[in-house]
Design a protein around this motif. Structure first.
Motif, PDB file in Angstrom:
ATOM      1  N   SER A 153      64.844  17.913  40.712  1.00  0.00           N
ATOM      2  CA  SER A 153      63.450  18.037  41.119  1.00  0.00           C
ATOM      3  C   SER A 153      62.911  16.673  41.556  1.00  0.00           C
ATOM      4  O   SER A 153      63.468  16.040  42.440  1.00  0.00           O
ATOM      5  N   GLU A 185      56.845  18.533  50.747  1.00  0.00           N
ATOM      6  CA  GLU A 185      55.959  18.381  49.590  1.00  0.00           C
ATOM      7  C   GLU A 185      54.711  19.222  49.778  1.00  0.00           C
ATOM      8  O   GLU A 185      53.763  18.831  50.465  1.00  0.00           O
ATOM      9  N   GLY A 186      54.699  20.403  49.189  1.00  0.00           N
ATOM     10  CA  GLY A 186      53.514  21.253  49.239  1.00  0.00           C
ATOM     11  C   GLY A 186      53.060  21.535  50.650  1.00  0.00           C
ATOM     12  O   GLY A 186      53.739  22.193  51.442  1.00  0.00           O
ATOM     13  N   ASP A 257      64.435  29.052  44.964  1.00  0.00           N
ATOM     14  CA  ASP A 257      63.619  27.971  44.399  1.00  0.00           C
ATOM     15  C   ASP A 257      62.175  28.133  44.863  1.00  0.00           C
ATOM     16  O   ASP A 257      61.888  28.198  46.054  1.00  0.00           O
ATOM     17  N   LEU A 259      59.649  26.018  43.946  1.00  0.00           N
ATOM     18  CA  LEU A 259      58.927  24.750  43.961  1.00  0.00           C
ATOM     19  C   LEU A 259      59.389  23.852  45.103  1.00  0.00           C
ATOM     20  O   LEU A 259      58.563  23.252  45.807  1.00  0.00           O
ATOM     21  N   THR A 260      60.668  23.710  45.267  1.00  0.00           N
ATOM     22  CA  THR A 260      61.210  22.936  46.377  1.00  0.00           C
ATOM     23  C   THR A 260      61.982  23.909  47.261  1.00  0.00           C
ATOM     24  O   THR A 260      63.001  24.452  46.840  1.00  0.00           O
ATOM     25  N   HIS A 284      64.725  27.285  40.725  1.00  0.00           N
ATOM     26  CA  HIS A 284      64.551  25.836  40.564  1.00  0.00           C
ATOM     27  C   HIS A 284      65.255  25.307  39.321  1.00  0.00           C
ATOM     28  O   HIS A 284      65.493  24.111  39.201  1.00  0.00           O
ATOM     29  N   VAL A 377      57.524  30.176  49.443  1.00  0.00           N
ATOM     30  CA  VAL A 377      57.515  28.724  49.616  1.00  0.00           C
ATOM     31  C   VAL A 377      57.342  28.353  51.089  1.00  0.00           C
ATOM     32  O   VAL A 377      57.883  27.362  51.564  1.00  0.00           O
ATOM     33  N   ASP A 380      51.673  26.207  50.830  1.00  0.00           N
ATOM     34  CA  ASP A 380      51.326  25.457  49.624  1.00  0.00           C
ATOM     35  C   ASP A 380      50.246  26.183  48.838  1.00  0.00           C
ATOM     36  O   ASP A 380      49.258  26.663  49.415  1.00  0.00           O
TER      37      ASP A 380
END
Length: 833
Positions: A153, A185-186, A257, A259-260, A284, A377, A380
């Motif tokens: 992460s 990133e987001g 995943d 988050l990423t 993730h 994903v 954001d």
């Protein structure tokens, strides 16, 4: 103030008092927390290193202690492995990998990065670059010259910085479900993301201070260091590091995943020239044991990769291995993916603005779509919440809506977060293995639409259930759903589709009906017809209400003066009140009764097109009478004493009103009536700012006097009033219509229903042409089947008389002429493309 409101106020005061007492007592039970340990570093557990920031060593007046776990294998071989956890996190985050790699003979080092776990906190810099220097110093203290570095992460950013600062000391880099370039990133925006981190620190600190925690929360300086870690890490610096990286790199990522994103891993593989990409069927949490993660499979991939590069200088393998390929997508599923791909690269402010606009109109639909793309994903969560929140806050409301959420904007924010979170969890298959995107993949367009509609409906119900006004709104919406008089036009006219389709194979086609009513321009009044022109075509019949036309030329004051002068001087007018309405308009739009010169001027400010001023007919009864010519009478007059046509339907219009009971307000009386509450928003907007409060017992309050369904008037079947006398009266008016009338609805007022049945005292407000509905199909006491039957009968009669006109030589509109009429009507009503 009513008794109920006093009780509500007392309850709120008690709740507020209890909250303040609990908040005051909460710190007494504060749990002990570990503050900064000021003991000498030599007397503490851990590894002692100097203090660093991103640029290098700094002096903070003390060394820094890093908590680390160094495991040596009995059959040790190859280079050691340094594991770097994510944020928030600690050394136990990657504990699932250690047993498998220790068994393979690896020395493994896990640690709490500074600011996390049991390592020192309260440090000036805990960003990724500073962390990289701390880890390199830790390796010095442990006697490790060279190691394989695994960054999970946010730890991936630390690993990349280590390879940049000291490439000779990093044997390989493993980006394990790792962050990377700024675009991943987001929202992709450095400014927006770091504004989120700063706002998050303020928000969580505020929650600590304002929540009666009774010892559940501590007050440690390290509580929000994970947010500070994000804020002090600049992912914009990672792209050049990746592009110039010479260290063999393994990009190991989970297909699911949340988050990423997996698409970010593919991007990183493209940027890093020495990288190998492996996609696993995981999320993730790859370093965690099954069933949460894929620790064994991840360890096997890493061990094979590291074994190849235990000796420096081995040429890296740069292949892409996908162990969890995406399913084939088609139809709506492919469309969802296509939109998601565009969302990733669209500026965050544009996406947020689009969500805000959609949320203003369809908040629950916007929430479902936003939550789905957050779960994929592609969007954001911060952008989604901000856009939805702004859209909800800026929605136009009426007193019927009240405050949409308790606590105003704060309640709106909380609900937005919760709703997006629920849809996100559904998309992640947290509750059951079916999210919106899954529904599209499994069941296609119909399944996806059904899923979205059901989910949006559930969110709407849950949002409204807690509050009394919300429950009233739900009951009103249920009435609109179950009563056909409030259905949209497409639902009411659906049974007429076979009639229209059948016309494709007959002379004149679908637009054959526009051959009727030769005396009314624009296809017999299909759209855009002039009300004043139609009224003039009825000649000097005294039953037609006097009217004057106010052109759109001149200033507002000049137009108002012309209108007022006509009201006072034109024959047939007897002063105020009068009815004002656009000369070209539909469905009662902008129809208003005005009673003063000031109101005339205000109306003309709002309506800038041609306006009709018409004498007000007190009635008080109003009816709609649909008349159709007998096709046999198109070519010639009927026999002496006979009728040229017949009345197809009569609508009895009942103006909305409530009767007070001495206990409830006007708004409460509206909401108590099953039919009126379905149009409560109309009435509440009409009385906005002048709610008369509690209506005294027996007092009748009129809610409107416009005979239009959209304005709240009730339409009921008046077929019982169809008499030979009425048919004769209507027939006389229709036969005298200049240029010829075949089909139309007369809107008339008269003293009573008995007068209508006798054909006496009729005052004609207006005449609608070929698109004039019977309107008795809106009768709430009748069924939808009745409504459909009325409409089908109306269209059959219209086509029959139009066919007779075509046989007599008339020509219906072509599609080109029809579209030209539509454009003309849009310009006349002030609508622009």
């Amino acid at each position: 103030m009513s008794g109920r409101r006093r009780r509500q106020r007392s309850t709120l005061i008690v709740i507020a008092a209890l909250y303040l007492v609990a908040l005051a007592l909460s710190p007494v039970m504060r749990k002990p927390v570990r503050a900064v340990d000021d003991r000498p570093a030599e007397s503490r557990d851990g590894v002692v290193v100097p203090a660093y920031d991103a640029a290098g060593p700094i002096d903070i007046g003390r060394p820094v202690v890093i908590s680390a776990l160094d495991l040596r294998a009995s059959n040790e071989r190859g280079e050691p492995i340094v594991f770097l956890h994510g944020s928030p996190g600690g050394l136990d985050n990657v504990a699932g990998l250690e047993p498998f790699l220790t068994e393979a003979g690896r020395r493994t080092v896990t640690l709490d990065l500074p600011g996390f776990g049991n390592s020192d906190a309260d440090l000036p810099d805990i960003g990724a670059r500073a962390h990289a220097r701390y880890v390199l110093a830790l390796m010095d203290e442990l006697g490790i010259d060279r190691a394989h570095v695994v960054g999970w992460s946010n730890g991936g950013a630390v690993a990349l910085n280590m390879a940049d600062i000291a490439p000779d000391r990093v044997g390989t880099v493993t980006l394990l479900a790792s962050v990377g370039v700024q675009e991943t990133e987001g929202s992709g925006s450095y400014l927006f993301e770091h504004a989120k981190y700063k706002a998050g620190r303020v928000l969580f600190r505020g929650l600590q201070l304002l929540t009666p925690h009774f010892g559940v929360f501590g007050w440690s300086p390290r509580d929000f260091d994970w947010l500070r870690n994000f804020d002090q890490t600049d992912q914009r610096e990672l792209r050049p590091i990746m592009a110039s990286l010479k260290t063999p790199t393994l990009v190991l990522h989970g297909r699911h995943d949340f988050l990423t994103p997996a698409w970010g891993a593919r991007l990183h593989h493209q940027i890093i020239p020495t990288s190998r990409l492996v996609i696993l069927d995981g999320s993730h949490f790859l370093p965690m044991p099954e069933p949460i993660g894929q620790a064994r499979e991840s360890a096997e991939v890493m061990e094979a990769f590291m074994s190849r590069h235990d000796t420096p200088g081995v040429v890296p393998i740069t292949t892409y291995e996908d162990r969890a390929p995406n399913p084939e997508r088609a139809g709506v599923a492919r469309a969802i993916e296509w939109v998601g791909e565009r969302l990733r690269w669209t500026p965050w402010w544009a996406v947020g603005a689009g969500l805000a606009l959609l949320s203003r109109r369809r908040p629950e639909l916007a929430t479902v779509l936003a939550g789905m793309y957050v779960g994929r994903v592609d969007l954001d969560i911060g952008v989604a919440i901000l856009g939805l929140f702004v859209g909800r806050l800026t929605r136009q409301t009426t007193p019927f809506d009240g405050r949409r959420f308790p606590l105003g904007w704060l309640g709106t924010l909380v609900w937005t977060c919760v709703a997006v979170g629920v849809v996100f969890l559904l998309e992640q298959n947290t509750f059951w293995n079916l999210g919106p995107d899954d529904a599209a993949l499994r069941f296609g367009t119909i399944g996806f639409v059904a899923y979205v509609v059901v989910l949006a409906t559930v969110l709407h119900i849950v949002r409204n259930l807690p509050r009394r006004r919300g429950r009233q709104r739900l009951r009103a919406q249920w009435t609109r759903l179950t009563s056909h008089e409030f259905w949209p036009a497409w639902a009411l006219y659906a049974p007429c589709v076979p009639i229209w389709l059948g016309r494709f194979f007959k002379r004149g086609g679908v637009l054959a009906f526009t051959a009727a009513n030769p005396g009314i321009p624009h296809g017999g009044g299909i759209v855009g017809e002039s009300k004043s022109q139609i009224l003039r075509a009825m000649g000097d019949d005294p039953r037609v209400l006097p009217h004057v036309l106010v052109p759109p030329t001149g200033t507002v004051d000049e137009r108002a003066a012309r209108a007022t002068d006509a009201i006072n001087r034109e024959p047939g007018f007897d002063g105020f009140p009068v009815i004002m309405k656009p000369d070209v308009g539909e469905r009662g739009a902008d129809v208003k009764m005005v009673g003063t010169k000031e109101q005339v001027r205000s109306y003309l400010i709002e309506v800038e097109t041609e306006v009709i001023v018409q004498r007000f007919a007190p009635g008080p009864a109003e009816f709609g009478v649909l008349w159709a010519r007998d096709p046999a009478c198109v070519a010639g007059e009927p026999e002496p004493g006979g009728l040229a046509g017949r009345v197809l339907g009569i609508t009895e219009k009942r103006f909305p009103a409530v009767v007070g009971d001495g206990e409830r307000t006007l708004f409460e009386l509206v909401l108590a009536d099953r039919r009126l509450r379905a149009q409560a928003r109309t009435f509440f907007a009409r009385f906005s700012g002048r709610d008369p409060g509690v209506v005294e017992a027996g007092k009748r309050v009129s809610l409107g006097n416009a005979g239009n369904h959209v304005q709240g008037c009730g339409f009921f079947d008046g077929g019982r009033l169809c008499t030979p006398e009425l048919e004769r009266a209507i027939d006389d008016i229709a036969r005298s219509f200049e240029g010829g009338l075949d089909f139309g609805r007369f809107d008339v007022r008269c003293p009573s229903a008995a007068h209508l049945a006798r054909g006496e005292g009729l005052e004609i407000i207006e005449l609608n042409g070929v698109t004039g509905e019977a309107t008795n199909h809106y009768d709430p006491d009748r069924s939808a089947w009745y409504a459909w039957g009325v409409l089908r009968g109306q269209w059959r009669a219209l086509y029959a008389v139009a066919d007779a006109r075509i046989a007599a030589g008339a020509t219906p509109l072509s599609w080109r002429a029809f579209l030209r009429v539509l454009r003309t009507q849009r310009r006349a009503t002030g609508v622009t493309d």
